[in-house]
Design a protein around this motif. Structure first.
Motif, PDB file in Angstrom:
ATOM      1  N   ARG A 139      -0.943 -12.164   9.295  1.00 56.91           N
ATOM      2  CA  ARG A 139      -1.259 -10.740   9.430  1.00 56.91           C
ATOM      3  C   ARG A 139      -2.722 -10.551   9.808  1.00 56.91           C
ATOM      4  NH1 ARG A 139      -0.498  -6.584   4.434  1.00 56.91           N
ATOM      5  NH2 ARG A 139      -2.291  -7.769   3.662  1.00 56.91           N
ATOM      6  N   ALA A 140      -3.606 -11.299   9.167  1.00 60.44           N
ATOM      7  CA  ALA A 140      -5.034 -11.172   9.459  1.00 60.44           C
ATOM      8  C   ALA A 140      -5.360 -11.673  10.857  1.00 60.44           C
ATOM      9  CB  ALA A 140      -5.839 -11.938   8.418  1.00 60.44           C
ATOM     10  N   ASP A 199       3.040  -4.157   5.447  1.00 61.48           N
ATOM     11  CA  ASP A 199       2.744  -4.240   4.022  1.00 61.48           C
ATOM     12  C   ASP A 199       3.547  -5.397   3.435  1.00 61.48           C
ATOM     13  OD1 ASP A 199       1.070  -2.093   4.137  1.00 61.48           O
ATOM     14  OD2 ASP A 199       2.450  -0.673   3.210  1.00 61.48           O
ATOM     15  N   LEU A 215      -0.093 -13.612   4.861  1.00 63.82           N
ATOM     16  CA  LEU A 215      -1.390 -12.940   4.912  1.00 63.82           C
ATOM     17  C   LEU A 215      -2.275 -13.526   6.003  1.00 63.82           C
ATOM     18  CD1 LEU A 215      -2.132 -12.500   1.099  1.00 63.82           C
ATOM     19  CD2 LEU A 215      -1.469 -10.726   2.740  1.00 63.82           C
ATOM     20  N   SER A 253       0.818  -1.210   0.000  1.00 69.69           N
ATOM     21  CA  SER A 253       0.000   0.000   0.000  1.00 69.69           C
ATOM     22  C   SER A 253       0.846   1.251   0.000  1.00 69.69           C
ATOM     23  CB  SER A 253      -0.896   0.000   1.245  1.00 69.69           C
ATOM     24  OG  SER A 253      -0.111   0.185   2.408  1.00 69.69           O
ATOM     25  N   GLY A 257       2.238   1.861   5.018  1.00 71.96           N
ATOM     26  CA  GLY A 257       2.600   1.212   6.263  1.00 71.96           C
ATOM     27  C   GLY A 257       3.990   1.601   6.713  1.00 71.96           C
ATOM     28  N   ASN A 279      -3.527 -11.784  13.496  1.00 72.46           N
ATOM     29  CA  ASN A 279      -2.939 -11.000  14.583  1.00 72.46           C
ATOM     30  C   ASN A 279      -3.199  -9.501  14.468  1.00 72.46           C
ATOM     31  OD1 ASN A 279      -1.096 -12.992  16.217  1.00 72.46           O
ATOM     32  ND2 ASN A 279      -0.781 -13.522  14.057  1.00 72.46           N
ATOM     33  N   GLY A 280      -3.913  -9.079  13.434  1.00 70.31           N
ATOM     34  CA  GLY A 280      -4.203  -7.656  13.291  1.00 70.31           C
ATOM     35  C   GLY A 280      -2.979  -6.819  12.986  1.00 70.31           C
ATOM     36  N   TRP A 281      -2.019  -7.407  12.272  1.00 69.70           N
ATOM     37  CA  TRP A 281      -0.788  -6.686  11.959  1.00 69.70           C
ATOM     38  C   TRP A 281      -0.989  -5.813  10.718  1.00 69.70           C
ATOM     39  CZ3 TRP A 281       2.351 -11.818  12.536  1.00 69.70           C
ATOM     40  CH2 TRP A 281       2.557 -12.073  13.899  1.00 69.70           C
ATOM     41  N   ASP A 282      -1.853  -4.845  10.825  1.00 73.91           N
ATOM     42  CA  ASP A 282      -2.190  -4.013   9.675  1.00 73.91           C
ATOM     43  C   ASP A 282      -1.063  -3.066   9.284  1.00 73.91           C
ATOM     44  OD1 ASP A 282      -4.692  -5.185   9.600  1.00 73.91           O
ATOM     45  OD2 ASP A 282      -5.603  -3.673  10.892  1.00 73.91           O
ATOM     46  N   HIS A 283      -0.077  -2.906  10.163  1.00 74.14           N
ATOM     47  CA  HIS A 283       1.048  -2.026   9.848  1.00 74.14           C
ATOM     48  C   HIS A 283       2.060  -2.703   8.931  1.00 74.14           C
ATOM     49  CE1 HIS A 283       2.350  -4.606  13.099  1.00 74.14           C
ATOM     50  NE2 HIS A 283       3.602  -4.244  12.881  1.00 74.14           N
TER      51      HIS A 283
END
Length: 208
Positions: free
Chosen positions: A37-38, A46, A34, A16, A19, A40-44
């Motif tokens: 990341r999903a 990329d 992926l 994106s 991040g 564990n909520g690791w949205d930071h």
């Protein structure tokens, strides 16, 4: 899209750019990264992947990673390389050290999925390994590139010293397990199923 981004794109994944941490990863790990990341909520984090087929051409990995770091280093606070040595003979680690970026430890993904310490202690010298990715893509990444679809008589030349196929499963998938079992039968190898989960990949991404 630049030529570099076109080269790095795999399975439709693009960063994106907003991040703080960029993961530069092997395309064979995209599904697992992926999922972690999903979960564990690791949205930071990329994600940008190199083509998984580079595993058949390890000499391409280090130059491609170096180019990707140079292209994206100004857009992220940190870059983490989700490749082990992967046949680069230490060149990838040396390049990462020179560029000041970290990478996951281990000789290859089989090792860090099992856990590097457990893999080093295992007595599996005559084992051929599969992961979830390779179980799905065995024909595309092993059978056809080795020419076994055209020259099946080469099977013993390539795999005559192997005695077992060890499926290191990241997920509980009965259909995928059966596919791995059929691959072992095709190769004439004893089938061994080990449920490893994501192994050291989880802790490495947690640190990233």
């Amino acid at each position: 899209m630049s030529d570099l981004d076109a080269q790095l794109t795999d399975a439709g994944l693009q960063p994106s750019g907003g991040g703080k941490v960029l993961l530069l990863a092997c395309g064979a790990l995209a599904h697992e990264i992926l999922a972690l990341r999903a979960a564990n909520g690791w949205d930071h984090l990329d994600l940008q992947c190199l083509p998984a087929i580079y595993h058949n051409h390890p000499e391409r990995i280090t130059p491609a990673i170096s180019a990707a770091v140079a292209a994206h280093k100004d857009s992220y606070q940190r870059i983490f390389v989700v490749y082990a040595d992967c046949g680069t003979g230490g060149l990838l680690q040396a390049a990462c050290a020179e560029m000041g970026v970290e990478m996951i430890s281990g000789p290859h993904c089989y090792s860090f999925f099992m856990g590097n310490e457990a893999f080093a202690a295992a007595d599996d010298m005559t084992a051929f390994y599969l992961t979830d990715f390779l179980a799905r893509q065995f024909d595309a990444f092993v059978w056809r590139p080795l020419g076994l679809d055209r020259h099946p008589q080469l099977l013993d030349t390539y795999f005559g010293n192997y005695t077992s196929l060890i499926y290191l499963a990241q997920t509980d998938d009965a259909a995928l397990t059966e596919k791995a079992r059929q691959i072992a039968a095709r190769m004439g190898l004893t089938f061994i199923h080990r449920r490893t989960g994501y192994g050291d990949l989880t802790s490495a991404l947690a640190q990233a």
